[in-house]
Design a protein around this motif. Structure first.
Motif, PDB file in Angstrom:
ATOM      1  N   GLY A 185       3.290   5.511  13.960  1.00 26.73           N
ATOM      2  CA  GLY A 185       2.055   6.328  14.031  1.00 26.73           C
ATOM      3  C   GLY A 185       2.018   7.509  13.081  1.00 26.73           C
ATOM      4  O   GLY A 185       1.499   8.568  13.421  1.00 26.73           O
ATOM      5  N   GLY A 186       2.568   7.346  11.868  1.00 25.02           N
ATOM      6  CA  GLY A 186       2.482   8.389  10.854  1.00 25.02           C
ATOM      7  C   GLY A 186       3.621   9.410  10.862  1.00 25.02           C
ATOM      8  O   GLY A 186       3.653  10.307  10.020  1.00 25.02           O
ATOM      9  N   HIS A 196       0.880  -1.168   0.000  1.00 23.52           N
ATOM     10  CA  HIS A 196       0.000   0.000   0.000  1.00 23.52           C
ATOM     11  C   HIS A 196       0.917   1.217   0.000  1.00 23.52           C
ATOM     12  O   HIS A 196       1.103   1.861   1.033  1.00 23.52           O
ATOM     13  N   CYS A 197       1.487   1.533  -1.173  1.00 18.38           N
ATOM     14  CA  CYS A 197       2.538   2.564  -1.230  1.00 18.38           C
ATOM     15  C   CYS A 197       2.056   3.928  -0.715  1.00 18.38           C
ATOM     16  O   CYS A 197       2.831   4.687  -0.145  1.00 18.38           O
ATOM     17  N   GLU A 198       0.750   4.229  -0.900  1.00 23.88           N
ATOM     18  CA  GLU A 198       0.244   5.540  -0.460  1.00 23.88           C
ATOM     19  C   GLU A 198       0.313   5.678   1.063  1.00 23.88           C
ATOM     20  O   GLU A 198       0.344   6.787   1.582  1.00 23.88           O
ATOM     21  N   LYS A 199       0.297   4.542   1.756  1.00 25.01           N
ATOM     22  CA  LYS A 199       0.332   4.619   3.219  1.00 25.01           C
ATOM     23  C   LYS A 199       1.742   4.425   3.754  1.00 25.01           C
ATOM     24  O   LYS A 199       1.963   4.351   4.957  1.00 25.01           O
ATOM     25  N   CYS A 200       2.688   4.280   2.854  1.00 27.86           N
ATOM     26  CA  CYS A 200       4.091   4.100   3.250  1.00 27.86           C
ATOM     27  C   CYS A 200       4.824   5.437   3.073  1.00 27.86           C
ATOM     28  O   CYS A 200       4.243   6.428   2.643  1.00 27.86           O
ATOM     29  N   LEU A 201       6.081   5.470   3.434  1.00 27.01           N
ATOM     30  CA  LEU A 201       6.861   6.711   3.314  1.00 27.01           C
ATOM     31  C   LEU A 201       8.128   6.451   2.511  1.00 27.01           C
ATOM     32  O   LEU A 201       9.198   6.940   2.849  1.00 27.01           O
ATOM     33  N   GLY A 202       7.969   5.639   1.469  1.00 24.75           N
ATOM     34  CA  GLY A 202       9.095   5.361   0.574  1.00 24.75           C
ATOM     35  C   GLY A 202      10.236   4.599   1.242  1.00 24.75           C
ATOM     36  O   GLY A 202      11.389   4.733   0.838  1.00 24.75           O
ATOM     37  N   LEU A 209       5.077  -5.027  18.112  1.00 21.12           N
ATOM     38  CA  LEU A 209       5.969  -4.539  19.170  1.00 21.12           C
ATOM     39  C   LEU A 209       6.383  -3.097  18.883  1.00 21.12           C
ATOM     40  O   LEU A 209       6.319  -2.639  17.732  1.00 21.12           O
ATOM     41  N   ASP A 210       6.855  -2.401  19.909  1.00 19.63           N
ATOM     42  CA  ASP A 210       7.333  -1.038  19.651  1.00 19.63           C
ATOM     43  C   ASP A 210       8.713  -1.094  18.974  1.00 19.63           C
ATOM     44  O   ASP A 210       9.340  -2.159  18.898  1.00 19.63           O
ATOM     45  N   ALA A 211       9.155   0.048  18.493  1.00 15.87           N
ATOM     46  CA  ALA A 211      10.388   0.090  17.697  1.00 15.87           C
ATOM     47  C   ALA A 211      11.599  -0.463  18.450  1.00 15.87           C
ATOM     48  O   ALA A 211      12.384  -1.250  17.902  1.00 15.87           O
TER      49      ALA A 211
END
Ligand code: SF4
Length: 287
Positions: A91-92, A20-26, A151-153
């Motif tokens: 979270g964006g 879902h490339c639109e929801k990704c950040l490249g 899990l968190d980062a």
């Protein structure tokens, strides 16, 4: 689990593993190492943005990737890891504005990609499994893998994926063995004594149109530019097989085992190629 619930579970799982490339950040255009010889824009270090990536995270040459010789970009698939890292783990937040965490984001993406790839194979194994006991074990492993993806980062960075991958592989191997045996209808496999390169079956440029590959184990096989026109690959294990420029026009992959979109994107097919329901026909096949 009832049949209806199994179908619902399976659909939901596959939906989350689609890109879902639109929801990704490249992320794939930054985090990965590229080699120009493998169809990427130029040699590029991991963590450095591609020269074609724009500030809005879109690709400046997206519509012309093939024409520009960037086959590697059209073949790549993150199994939905990009949007998971962008939208869930962080979270964006984006890596341009958050320079202090950008390196961690790229590292997390590489880990998430491995987890999502495992989930893809497990989802396929779940779908093709007839043995209820093994299917239950696969489901437990899927649930555990999904838990890891949430899990968190900091916890993701510390994950040791070796043991988890080993346990996943055991279930995949068992599934493959059962599915291949079923496809062969009790007959023995015939490819055992073929030549290999570094332990991988070597079929580079080979004409396989007259070889019966039903139910064979082609895991990790080198099938680069092999001729598989109109070949029936039912019950053939293709996990990790290199299908770059392999001709699969008219081939039947409907019931192939562990074939991914990356492999299909890298191969040459046509409108007569039959694909599993979880995969889509690459747009560049019709050009
Ligand atoms: S050419 Fe486009 S798709 Fe390929 S890495 Fe660069 S920005 Fe990403």
């Amino acid at each position: 689990m009832t049949y209806e619930n199994t179908i619902k579970y399976d659909k939901e799982l596959h939906k989350n593993l689609k890109i879902h490339c639109e929801k990704c950040l490249g992320f794939c255009c930054v985090a990965l190492y590229f080699s120009a010889s493998e169809g990427f824009p130029t040699d590029k270090d991991a963590g450095k943005p591609c020269i074609n990536l724009q500030p809005d995270f879109k690709c400046a040459v997206h519509k012309n990737l093939r024409q520009k010789g960037l086959k590697g970009c059209t073949a790549y698939d993150c199994f939905g890891a990009g949007q998971k890292v962008a939208q869930v783990t962080y979270g964006g937040q984006d890596w341009i504005k958050n320079t202090e965490t950008s390196k961690q984001m790229f590292d997390v993406f590489l880990i998430m990609r491995q987890l999502h790839e495992m989930l893809w194979y497990l989802a396929e194994a779940f779908r093709m499994q007839y043995d209820e006991t093994i299917q239950e074990k696969i489901r437990d492993m899927i649930d555990e893998t999904v838990r890891l993806t949430n899990l968190d980062a900091d916890s993701l960075i510390k994950l040791d994926l070796v043991v988890h991958r080993h346990n996943v592989n055991k279930l995949l191997l068992k599934t493959s063995e059962l599915a291949r045996g079923k496809a062969r209808g009790g007959k023995k496999a015939t490819l055992k004594h073929r030549k290999t390169i570094a332990g991988r079956l070597n079929f580079i440029g080979a004409d396989l149109r007259k070889v019966n590959l039903i139910g064979e184990d082609l895991s990790g096989a080198l099938l680069i530019a092999a001729n598989l026109r109109d070949v029936d690959l039912s019950g053939t294990d293709l996990i990790g097989a290199d299908l770059r420029d392999a001709d699969i026009s008219g081939a039947n992959l409907t019931n192939s085992i562990f074939i991914t979109q990356v492999q299909i994107n890298a191969a040459k097919g046509n409108s007569n190629t039959r694909l599993p329901i979880s995969l889509v026909r690459p747009a560049h096949w019709d050009k």
